[in-house]
Scaffold this active site. Structure first.
Site, PDB file in Angstrom:
ATOM      1  CE1 TYR A 108      -3.483   2.716   0.482  1.00  0.00           C
ATOM      2  CE2 TYR A 108      -2.049   3.483   2.265  1.00  0.00           C
ATOM      3  CZ  TYR A 108      -3.110   3.690   1.392  1.00  0.00           C
ATOM      4  OH  TYR A 108      -3.780   4.890   1.422  1.00  0.00           O
ATOM      5  NE  ARG A 144       0.944  13.260  11.000  1.00  0.00           N
ATOM      6  CZ  ARG A 144       1.231  13.862   9.846  1.00  0.00           C
ATOM      7  NH1 ARG A 144       2.211  14.735   9.785  1.00  0.00           N
ATOM      8  NH2 ARG A 144       0.542  13.592   8.735  1.00  0.00           N
ATOM      9  NE  ARG A 181      -8.846   8.236   6.294  1.00  0.00           N
ATOM     10  CZ  ARG A 181      -8.954   9.547   6.030  1.00  0.00           C
ATOM     11  NH1 ARG A 181      -9.624   9.947   5.002  1.00  0.00           N
ATOM     12  NH2 ARG A 181      -8.347  10.433   6.794  1.00  0.00           N
ATOM     13  CG  PHE A 236      12.176  18.858  -3.548  1.00  0.00           C
ATOM     14  CD1 PHE A 236      10.955  19.495  -3.381  1.00  0.00           C
ATOM     15  CD2 PHE A 236      12.184  17.593  -4.124  1.00  0.00           C
ATOM     16  CE1 PHE A 236       9.773  18.881  -3.772  1.00  0.00           C
ATOM     17  CE2 PHE A 236      11.001  16.978  -4.530  1.00  0.00           C
ATOM     18  CZ  PHE A 236       9.801  17.629  -4.342  1.00  0.00           C
TER      19      PHE A 236
HETATM   20  C1  IN0 Z   1       5.908  14.284  -1.728  1.00  0.00           C
HETATM   21  C2  IN0 Z   1       6.957  14.103  -0.656  1.00  0.00           C
HETATM   22  C3  IN0 Z   1       8.369  14.026  -1.191  1.00  0.00           C
HETATM   23  C4  IN0 Z   1       9.154  15.123  -1.287  1.00  0.00           C
HETATM   24  C5  IN0 Z   1      10.485  15.014  -1.708  1.00  0.00           C
HETATM   25  C6  IN0 Z   1      11.030  13.804  -2.052  1.00  0.00           C
HETATM   26  C7  IN0 Z   1      10.257  12.665  -1.960  1.00  0.00           C
HETATM   27  C8  IN0 Z   1      10.789  11.418  -2.314  1.00  0.00           C
HETATM   28  C9  IN0 Z   1      10.023  10.313  -2.195  1.00  0.00           C
HETATM   29  C10 IN0 Z   1       8.707  10.386  -1.832  1.00  0.00           C
HETATM   30  C11 IN0 Z   1       8.145  11.594  -1.466  1.00  0.00           C
HETATM   31  C12 IN0 Z   1       8.901  12.749  -1.536  1.00  0.00           C
HETATM   32  O1  IN0 Z   1       6.906  15.080   0.360  1.00  0.00           O
HETATM   33  C13 IN0 Z   1       5.653  15.547   0.798  1.00  0.00           C
HETATM   34  C14 IN0 Z   1       5.830  16.417   2.035  1.00  0.00           C
HETATM   35  C15 IN0 Z   1       4.546  17.129   2.402  1.00  0.00           C
HETATM   36  O2  IN0 Z   1       3.646  17.245   1.630  1.00  0.00           O
HETATM   37  N1  IN0 Z   1       4.467  17.615   3.624  1.00  0.00           N
HETATM   38  C16 IN0 Z   1       3.266  18.261   4.139  1.00  0.00           C
HETATM   39  C17 IN0 Z   1       3.077  17.811   5.536  1.00  0.00           C
HETATM   40  C18 IN0 Z   1       1.990  16.812   5.680  1.00  0.00           C
HETATM   41  O3  IN0 Z   1       1.875  16.288   6.783  1.00  0.00           O
HETATM   42  O4  IN0 Z   1       1.216  16.619   4.747  1.00  0.00           O
HETATM   43  C19 IN0 Z   1       3.412  19.745   4.247  1.00  0.00           C
HETATM   44  O5  IN0 Z   1       2.366  20.400   4.281  1.00  0.00           O
HETATM   45  O6  IN0 Z   1       4.524  20.236   4.339  1.00  0.00           O
HETATM   46  C20 IN0 Z   1       4.670  14.424   1.041  1.00  0.00           C
HETATM   47  O7  IN0 Z   1       4.309  14.155   2.175  1.00  0.00           O
HETATM   48  N2  IN0 Z   1       4.174  13.747  -0.053  1.00  0.00           N
HETATM   49  C21 IN0 Z   1       4.549  14.047  -1.374  1.00  0.00           C
HETATM   50  C22 IN0 Z   1       3.563  14.151  -2.373  1.00  0.00           C
HETATM   51  C23 IN0 Z   1       3.896  14.525  -3.658  1.00  0.00           C
HETATM   52  C24 IN0 Z   1       5.216  14.817  -3.966  1.00  0.00           C
HETATM   53 CL1  IN0 Z   1       5.623  15.319  -5.544  1.00  0.00          CL
HETATM   54  C25 IN0 Z   1       6.229  14.697  -2.995  1.00  0.00           C
HETATM   55  C26 IN0 Z   1       3.095  12.756   0.170  1.00  0.00           C
HETATM   56  C27 IN0 Z   1       3.541  11.285   0.258  1.00  0.00           C
HETATM   57  C28 IN0 Z   1       2.267  10.440   0.372  1.00  0.00           C
HETATM   58  C29 IN0 Z   1       4.387  11.015   1.500  1.00  0.00           C
HETATM   59  C30 IN0 Z   1       4.322  10.847  -0.961  1.00  0.00           C
END
Ligand code: IN0
Length: 454
Positions: free
Chosen positions: A208, A255, A265, A325
């Site tokens: 998942y 968390r 969920r 990033f």
């Molecule tokens: C992310 C990831 C992310 C960023 C950078 C490199 C990555 C490499 C592998 C996988 C994911 C990577 O980062 C974000 C961070 C984020 O959104 N933080 C939120 C906090 C929160 O709690 O939601 C904020 O508001 O700052 C992330 O969590 N995801 C994400 C989604 C799309 C992209 Cl392009 C990058 C979501 C997830 C599900 C963990 C992949």
């Protein structure tokens, strides 16, 4: 020692009262700023965080990342950046720090993924409609008029105005479009597959997390390479990229236990919680707290196993903007895990890292040494909280040792000394603040009396 503790507690209380009064009078930074006075108070024991918060307050996100020039953008791209700010303010700043066309590609990728995730989360959509919607989602990127207005989720705007996002998607270079389409296709298929299945085994959990987050890491690596800002090899090790996503997603799942329970969920794997309870919802009950915490600690220990891969992946990056990033979400994740470990609050409310700590981490995570330093510091916090009677204690010690060995081989003592020094400095700062507060208080009171006589 006791006197010092008592003194600081009284000081802390006095300052809280003073600040809350000030906060009520000024209404400073309520909502519209990046932090408020309560965030400052929470960081009082950490002087460097107070300093960074104030610096951040003065300079805003622009102090961390250069401001994006919105003037040369089309209206629709500007709207996309607006949606980015609305869905994730701090992460939006991190995306804006990327350079050139990679920045727009990642912004659109993020919004498209948000839309797909919002579809998956929409509990109002029945299974027989949701599954085909997820599976065909990637085709919507090429349907200019497609929008979806049946979702009641917080981020429904990205679905309601998907045509704006897909318009900007179609303006991206073909290499970026193909990567984004392929990841959406795989993710949509995976999400549809998992819709009806409960997460029983650890394999289900890993699968998942791979679909919803590992694929994001794999897609991002491809975007980095396609932009020429990272070397081609970064695409090749998909296991490392997958681990980057799994570390973030497992942390979110750990968390968000209570929030997910409240919304009906369940993402904690039964293979683990089944050792401690008959149902996952039992963990909200006070009498189940010891079992709940044991389960929590086992999952935190499991998530920490990804840290070595995170180090390896980050060490392969060359571009400083791409590095920051990728590094920022990872250091936020370890800080979140440290805040959750052995913490009953996970089952009672929201566990959030202090805003002061978040800002400090964003400012620090600029290179590999700094990231390793942060990872080691947070891991040491977890190590200090391990209880010998915890069923996963030895496994946690094991992963802690591994992370510390990779992170700080020659520097362990420096970190411990540093954390002790910080503690002393905090006490000193708090004491100084008390003196200033009390003197000011007396001065104002005297002034008031004098004015009253007149
Ligand atoms: C992310 C990831 C992310 C960023 C950078 C490199 C990555 C490499 C592998 C996988 C994911 C990577 O980062 C974000 C961070 C984020 O959104 N933080 C939120 C906090 C929160 O709690 O939601 C904020 O508001 O700052 C992330 O969590 N995801 C994400 C989604 C799309 C992209 Cl392009 C990058 C979501 C997830 C599900 C963990 C992949």
């Amino acid at each position: 020692m006791f006197a010092c503790f008592l003194g600081n507690s009284i000081i802390f209380f006095e300052l809280r009262v003073l600040f809350v009064k000030y906060y009520k009078i000024c209404g400073w930074a309520r909502g519209e700023s990046y932090f408020n006075v309560m965030d400052l108070l929470k960081s009082l024991g950490h002087p460097e965080e107070v300093f960074n918060l104030l610096w951040f307050k003065m300079r805003g996100c622009n102090g961390l990342v250069p401001k994006t020039d919105m003037n040369n953008m089309s209206n629709t791209l500007r709207t996309c950046y607006l949606y980015l700010d609305q869905t994730s303010r701090s992460f939006a700043a991190v995306i804006r720090a990327l350079d050139g066309e990679l920045r727009d590609a990642v912004c659109i990728f993020y919004l498209v993924l948000r839309a797909l995730d919002t579809l998956e989360d929409s509990s109002s959509i029945p299974y027989h409609i949701k599954a085909p919607l997820l599976q065909s989602f990637h085709t919507r990127l090429y349907q200019p008029l497609w929008n979806y207005s049946e979702s009641c989720e917080k981020d429904r705007q990205v679905l309601e105005d998907f045509s704006t996002i897909s318009l900007e998607f179609r303006k991206l270079a073909l290499v970026y479009r193909d990567i984004i389409t392929d990841i959406c296709w795989q993710m949509g298929e995976g999400m549809a597959e998992m819709l009806e299945s409960k997460l029983f085994t650890m394999d289900d959990w890993e699968r998942y997390c791979h679909y919803v987050a590992g694929l994001v890491g794999i897609g991002l690596s491809q975007l980095f390479a396609a932009s020429g800002q990272e070397e081609e090899v970064i695409r090749e090790d998909t296991e490392l990229a997958n681990s980057m996503g799994l570390f973030l997603q497992k942390t979110n799942i750990i968390r968000d236990y209570l929030e997910d329970q409240q919304e009906g969920r369940e993402f904690w794997p039964k293979e683990v919680w089944g050792k401690y309870a008959k149902t996952l919802s039992e963990f909200t009950q006070r009498e189940c707290m010891p079992a709940a915490v044991s389960c929590l600690n086992e999952l935190v220990t499991n998530a920490m196993q990804h840290i070595p891969d995170v180090f390896t992946y980050l060490s392969h990056l060359h571009n400083p903007d791409v590095f920051t990033f990728c590094a920022i979400p990872q250091v936020m994740a370890i800080a979140t895990l440290a805040a959750c470990y052995n913490n009953t609050q996970v089952f009672r409310g929201v566990v959030k890292i202090r805003k002061g700590l978040a800002v400090t981490l964003m400012m620090e995570a600029k290179n590999m040494t700094a990231v390793k330093d942060i990872m080691a510091r947070q891991t040491l916090e977890i190590a200090e909280a391990i209880k010998p009677e915890d069923p996963s204690a030895s496994e946690t010690h094991h992963v802690v040792k591994k992370v510390l060995r990779l992170a700080q081989s020659e520097d362990q003592d420096r970190l411990i000394v540093k954390s002790r020094w910080t503690l002393c400095a905090s006490s000193f700062l708090v004491s100084c603040a008390l003196i200033v507060a009390i003197v000011s208080w007396h001065y104002l009171a005297t002034l008031k009396d004098i004015l009253a006589w007149d």
